[in-house]
Design a protein around this motif. Structure first.
Motif: not given
Ligand SMILES: [Zn+2]
Ligand SMILES: [Zn+2]
Length: 261
Positions: A4-5, A26-30, A115-118, A121-122
């Motif tokens: 939905p984003k 990258e202003h839409h990133y976390w 790692y689960g870092w990507v 929700e970011h």
């Protein structure tokens, strides 16, 4: 299922700091992991320090700003900094992380799925239709130049010295203009939580890096994350780190070297 984003209009935002310096992010990133990408305009060549995640074309985004040979430099190989290196023709990195970039090593870049870092929700908005974090890959790129301690990057109008300052990662480099006393610091120092427990990080090495950096005359820091700051804040950040890490029980206090005294 459809995500939905919304898809963003422009993945990158550019801030003109001066006639010769631009900050791109990258202003839409976390925000917490959003890197500062620095474009430095010189007389004979331009430098791009870091390239972001590699999910949109930075090369296209900065095309109108480039009118000279461009060297894209990875401050280190982590995915938030080196993900877009593959787009550029002239690519530089420290030798100790060159192979990781050449191989597109997701472990060294810290973006391997385990790692689960990507994380979904970011991404507040998507870089392109159909983007999914599960398909995110760290792009391999062939370095064309290796940057080591003491190397000089001459832009005609000004020159930068390469400082090898490991600790956060083995191949962290900073660019230092001795004349203006400006430091482009990558993840070596920024005004936020410093990360020294990552795979490839080393606390005693980080301590040694700060002990060296404390003696360097610096007026302005342009860091890898968050806002820029001056010499007082730089000294404070390093002093706070050293104080925390030198507490009894910390590795530097219990090393064989310390015990033999
Ligand atoms: Zn990093
Ligand atoms: Zn970073």
């Amino acid at each position: 299922m459809q995500n939905p984003k919304p898809v963003c209009d422009s993945w990158f935002a550019t801030q003109k700091i001066s006639e010769s310096l631009y900050r791109i992010h990258e202003h839409h990133y976390w925000e917490w992991n959003r890197a500062n990408l620095w474009l430095i305009k010189g007389e004979t060549q331009d430098l791009l320090i870091d390239t972001g995640l590699g999910v949109a074309s930075l090369r296209q985004h900065i095309a109108t700003l480039i009118d000279k040979p461009l060297l894209a430099i990875a401050s280190h190989v982590h995915f938030d900094h080196a993900g877009g290196m593959h787009e550029f023709d002239n690519i530089a990195i420290h030798p100790s992380e060159a192979e990781a970039l050449r191989q597109g090593d997701a472990n060294a870049a810290l973006c391997a799925p385990e790692y689960g870092w990507v994380l979904d929700e970011h991404f507040a908005e998507l870089p392109y239709p159909g983007f999914a974090v599960t398909q995110y890959t760290f792009n391999a790129a062939q370095p064309t130049q290796l940057l080591q301690e003491g190397d000089i990057l001459d832009l005609g109008s000004r020159a930068f010295e390469v400082l090898h300052l490991p600790g956060h990662s083995p191949g962290c480099i900073a660019l230092y203009d001795r004349h203006s006393q400006e430091l482009f610091s990558g993840d070596i120092v920024y005004d936020g939580e410093l990360l020294d427990l990552l795979p490839g990080s080393d606390i005693p090495t980080y301590i040694a890096t700060y002990e060296r950096l404390q003696k360097l005359p610096v007026e302005t820091v342009y860091p890898g994350h968050y806002h820029s700051f001056g010499k007082d804040r730089l000294q404070q950040l390093m002093a706070d780190y050293l104080e925390a890490k030198r507490q009894p029980g910390c590795p530097s206090e219990t090393s064989p070297l310390a015990e033999s005294k």
